[in-house]
Design an enzyme around this catalytic site. Structure first.
Site, mmCIF file in Angstrom:
data_model
loop_
_atom_site.group_PDB
_atom_site.id
_atom_site.type_symbol
_atom_site.label_atom_id
_atom_site.label_comp_id
_atom_site.label_asym_id
_atom_site.label_seq_id
_atom_site.Cartn_x
_atom_site.Cartn_y
_atom_site.Cartn_z
ATOM 1 N N ASP A 27 -5.689 1.729 -7.019
ATOM 2 C CA ASP A 27 -5.950 3.132 -6.670
ATOM 3 C C ASP A 27 -7.225 3.595 -7.364
ATOM 4 O O ASP A 27 -7.693 2.989 -8.326
ATOM 5 C CB ASP A 27 -4.767 4.007 -7.131
ATOM 6 C CG ASP A 27 -4.635 5.295 -6.336
ATOM 7 O OD1 ASP A 27 -3.678 5.405 -5.537
ATOM 8 O OD2 ASP A 27 -5.476 6.203 -6.517
ATOM 9 N N ASP A 58 -11.731 1.370 -5.127
ATOM 10 C CA ASP A 58 -12.234 2.321 -4.149
ATOM 11 C C ASP A 58 -12.043 1.615 -2.814
ATOM 12 O O ASP A 58 -12.684 0.591 -2.541
ATOM 13 C CB ASP A 58 -13.711 2.672 -4.397
ATOM 14 C CG ASP A 58 -14.185 3.726 -3.387
ATOM 15 O OD1 ASP A 58 -13.395 4.086 -2.485
ATOM 16 O OD2 ASP A 58 -15.334 4.181 -3.506
ATOM 17 N N TYR A 96 -9.122 12.432 11.176
ATOM 18 C CA TYR A 96 -7.867 11.860 10.672
ATOM 19 C C TYR A 96 -7.069 11.202 11.803
ATOM 20 O O TYR A 96 -6.649 10.050 11.684
ATOM 21 C CB TYR A 96 -7.026 12.949 9.981
ATOM 22 C CG TYR A 96 -5.749 12.416 9.360
ATOM 23 C CD1 TYR A 96 -5.778 11.708 8.159
ATOM 24 C CD2 TYR A 96 -4.512 12.604 9.976
ATOM 25 C CE1 TYR A 96 -4.615 11.212 7.594
ATOM 26 C CE2 TYR A 96 -3.342 12.115 9.413
ATOM 27 C CZ TYR A 96 -3.391 11.418 8.220
ATOM 28 O OH TYR A 96 -2.237 10.918 7.657
ATOM 29 N N LYS A 98 -6.273 7.140 12.252
ATOM 30 C CA LYS A 98 -4.915 6.585 12.287
ATOM 31 C C LYS A 98 -4.646 5.832 13.592
ATOM 32 O O LYS A 98 -3.919 4.831 13.603
ATOM 33 C CB LYS A 98 -3.883 7.700 12.067
ATOM 34 C CG LYS A 98 -3.937 8.285 10.652
ATOM 35 C CD LYS A 98 -3.652 7.217 9.597
ATOM 36 C CE LYS A 98 -3.669 7.760 8.184
ATOM 37 N NZ LYS A 98 -3.356 6.748 7.174
ATOM 38 N N THR A 112 4.640 14.786 -0.007
ATOM 39 C CA THR A 112 3.729 14.214 -1.018
ATOM 40 C C THR A 112 2.581 15.217 -1.198
ATOM 41 O O THR A 112 2.535 16.244 -0.518
ATOM 42 C CB THR A 112 3.125 12.876 -0.541
ATOM 43 O OG1 THR A 112 2.228 13.150 0.548
ATOM 44 C CG2 THR A 112 4.180 11.881 -0.098
ATOM 45 N N THR A 146 0.865 16.730 1.919
ATOM 46 C CA THR A 146 1.394 17.852 2.715
ATOM 47 C C THR A 146 1.597 19.099 1.842
ATOM 48 O O THR A 146 2.482 19.908 2.112
ATOM 49 C CB THR A 146 2.702 17.465 3.442
ATOM 50 O OG1 THR A 146 3.647 17.007 2.462
ATOM 51 C CG2 THR A 146 2.487 16.379 4.472
HETATM 52 N N1 LIG Z 1 2.553 12.393 3.472
HETATM 53 C C1 LIG Z 1 2.578 12.394 4.783
HETATM 54 O O1 LIG Z 1 3.122 13.327 5.410
HETATM 55 C C2 LIG Z 1 1.967 11.256 5.570
HETATM 56 C C3 LIG Z 1 2.273 11.180 6.928
HETATM 57 C C4 LIG Z 1 1.724 10.154 7.677
HETATM 58 C C5 LIG Z 1 0.898 9.221 7.093
HETATM 59 N N2 LIG Z 1 0.624 9.328 5.768
HETATM 60 C C6 LIG Z 1 -0.285 8.325 5.213
HETATM 61 O O2 LIG Z 1 0.332 7.682 4.118
HETATM 62 C C7 LIG Z 1 -0.668 7.249 3.189
HETATM 63 C C8 LIG Z 1 -0.265 7.714 1.801
HETATM 64 O O3 LIG Z 1 -0.331 9.138 1.739
HETATM 65 P P1 LIG Z 1 0.545 9.997 0.723
HETATM 66 O O4 LIG Z 1 1.271 10.986 1.522
HETATM 67 O O5 LIG Z 1 1.278 9.105 -0.182
HETATM 68 O O6 LIG Z 1 -0.624 10.770 -0.057
HETATM 69 P P2 LIG Z 1 -0.932 10.806 -1.628
HETATM 70 O O7 LIG Z 1 -2.086 11.695 -1.782
HETATM 71 O O8 LIG Z 1 0.307 11.122 -2.366
HETATM 72 O O9 LIG Z 1 -1.340 9.302 -1.968
HETATM 73 C C9 LIG Z 1 -2.544 8.741 -1.483
HETATM 74 C C10 LIG Z 1 -3.098 7.799 -2.529
HETATM 75 O O10 LIG Z 1 -4.284 7.185 -2.000
HETATM 76 C C11 LIG Z 1 -5.247 7.152 -3.042
HETATM 77 N N3 LIG Z 1 -6.597 7.083 -2.483
HETATM 78 C C12 LIG Z 1 -7.227 7.986 -1.707
HETATM 79 N N4 LIG Z 1 -8.477 7.588 -1.443
HETATM 80 C C13 LIG Z 1 -8.652 6.397 -2.065
HETATM 81 C C14 LIG Z 1 -9.729 5.486 -2.162
HETATM 82 N N5 LIG Z 1 -10.916 5.710 -1.574
HETATM 83 N N6 LIG Z 1 -9.535 4.365 -2.879
HETATM 84 C C15 LIG Z 1 -8.366 4.113 -3.488
HETATM 85 N N7 LIG Z 1 -7.298 4.946 -3.443
HETATM 86 C C16 LIG Z 1 -7.445 6.068 -2.732
HETATM 87 C C17 LIG Z 1 -5.024 8.438 -3.804
HETATM 88 O O11 LIG Z 1 -5.613 8.420 -5.089
HETATM 89 C C18 LIG Z 1 -3.504 8.527 -3.833
HETATM 90 O O12 LIG Z 1 -2.947 7.896 -4.954
HETATM 91 C C19 LIG Z 1 -1.987 7.814 3.703
HETATM 92 O O13 LIG Z 1 -2.681 6.838 4.412
HETATM 93 C C20 LIG Z 1 -1.547 8.914 4.633
HETATM 94 O O14 LIG Z 1 -2.504 9.171 5.632
HETATM 95 C C21 LIG Z 1 1.138 10.316 4.981
#
Ligand SMILES: NC(=O)c1ccc[n+]([C@@H]2O[C@H](COP(=O)([O-])OP(=O)(O)OC[C@H]3O[C@@H](n4cnc5c(N)ncnc54)[C@H](O)[C@@H]3O)[C@@H](O)[C@H]2O)c1
Length: 278
Positions: A38, A64, A182, A186, A217, A220
């Site tokens: 991360d 990254d 976005y 996806k 998370t 949202t």
């Molecule tokens: N939470 C939702 O409702 C939801 C729904 C559909 C899809 N998603 C997808 O699930 C995945 C996880 O999201 P989440 O809800 O856990 O969000 P989150 O913000 O809790 O976690 C995302 C993580 O990705 C890391 N990150 C972001 N950019 C980065 C980079 N350039 N390099 C390395 N790490 C990076 C962040 O530091 C964080 O720890 C995402 O791809 C998101 O699009 C989430």
């Protein structure tokens, strides 16, 4: 035997949210080792501590997602530290250019901008900036591609297959589920998943996607700051009438990571509270 016994997992975006929940769930099922990759070091080290407290083994690696070499290094770290890579979960992702996981202020600013944009969708579409488009596509789509290449390369060399799980979204199939870059990123992740599944099947590497609905998370946070009537309106699209919990996605990731899904590849599973029933 526990469902992750002997398996080493690399989880991008493992510092927070869905990646973190998956790491902790894999630990409960006796994963041999977990690499938390991360950009947020403090949060990532905290996840590592939680895994260790639960009796598991984990390391943190700075990543990254858009850096190809970083992606290769995170996979090498798994092999060096734990002997192999058997599972990859790509959970690193952003919703907009200024997204920083856990930065509530940035989300408040974004919520105000969104509320204005909703008033005039055509204008916000034509006004979309190249910077916004590029950043979101780079992290979500190109980052996923790099991670898949690095993991698959090591899995091929090991010769014992593996399971790769991408985080797509309901946004992969529904244009209302996020801003333009976005939803397009996806949709790309979903096609990338299917393409990788076909190309890597001869190597016994399965590649599947999870397409969550709205999950509790940092991503949202808008549900906590938007006016109640807007939240109510959004939740009308979810027959179960609530956001999902990270553990509900982690359980899906566990199924795809484990041998229980051994005949499944190129699939997308939607833990979404019924979003796609219409
Ligand atoms: N939470 C939702 O409702 C939801 C729904 C559909 C899809 N998603 C997808 O699930 C995945 C996880 O999201 P989440 O809800 O856990 O969000 P989150 O913000 O809790 O976690 C995302 C993580 O990705 C890391 N990150 C972001 N950019 C980065 C980079 N350039 N390099 C390395 N790490 C990076 C962040 O530091 C964080 O720890 C995402 O791809 C998101 O699009 C989430």
């Amino acid at each position: 035997m526990a469902r992750m016994s002997g398996k080493v997992a690399v989880i991008t975006g493992g510092a927070n949210g869905l990646g973190k929940a998956s790491a902790l769930r894999f630990t409960e099922e006796d994963a041999k080792g977990i690499v938390i990759a991360d950009m947020l070091e403090d949060a990532g080290l905290e996840t590592v501590s939680m895994i260790e407290d639960a009796g598991g083994k984990a390391i943190f690696v700075n990543l990254d997602a858009v850096n190809r070499v970083n992606n290769q290094e995170m996979v090498e770290a798994a092999v060096t530290e734990f002997g192999s890579i058997d599972v990859l979960v790509t959970a690193a992702g952003i919703t907009h250019q200024d997204y920083l996981s856990g930065d509530r202020e940035a989300e408040v600013k974004m919520a105000i901008k969104r509320a204005q944009e909703i008033e005039n969708p055509a204008q916000q579409f034509v006004d979309g900036s190249l910077e916004e488009w590029q950043k979101v596509i780079d992290v979500n789509l190109t980052g996923t591609y790099f991670a898949l290449q690095a993991a698959a390369s090591a899995m091929i060399e090991q010769g014992k297959g593996g399971s790769i799980i991408t985080l797509a979204s309901i946004a992969a199939k529904h244009p209302d589920a996020g801003p333009t870059p976005y939803v397009v990123s996806k949709a790309g992740v979903w096609m990338l998943t299917k393409k990788a599944a076909r190309e890597l099947a001869p190597e016994n590497i399965r590649v599947n996607a999870i397409g969550p609905g709205f999950i509790e998370t940092h991503m949202t946070t808008i549900f906590e700051i938007a006016p109640p009537e807007r939240v109510e309106e959004t939740l009308k699209s979810v027959p179960m009438g609530r956001r999902g919990l990270p553990i509900e996605i982690a359980n899906t990731a566990l199924f795809l990571a484990s041998d229980e899904s051994s005949y499944m590849t190129g699939e997308i599973l939607h833990p979404d509270g019924g979003y796609f029933t219409d």
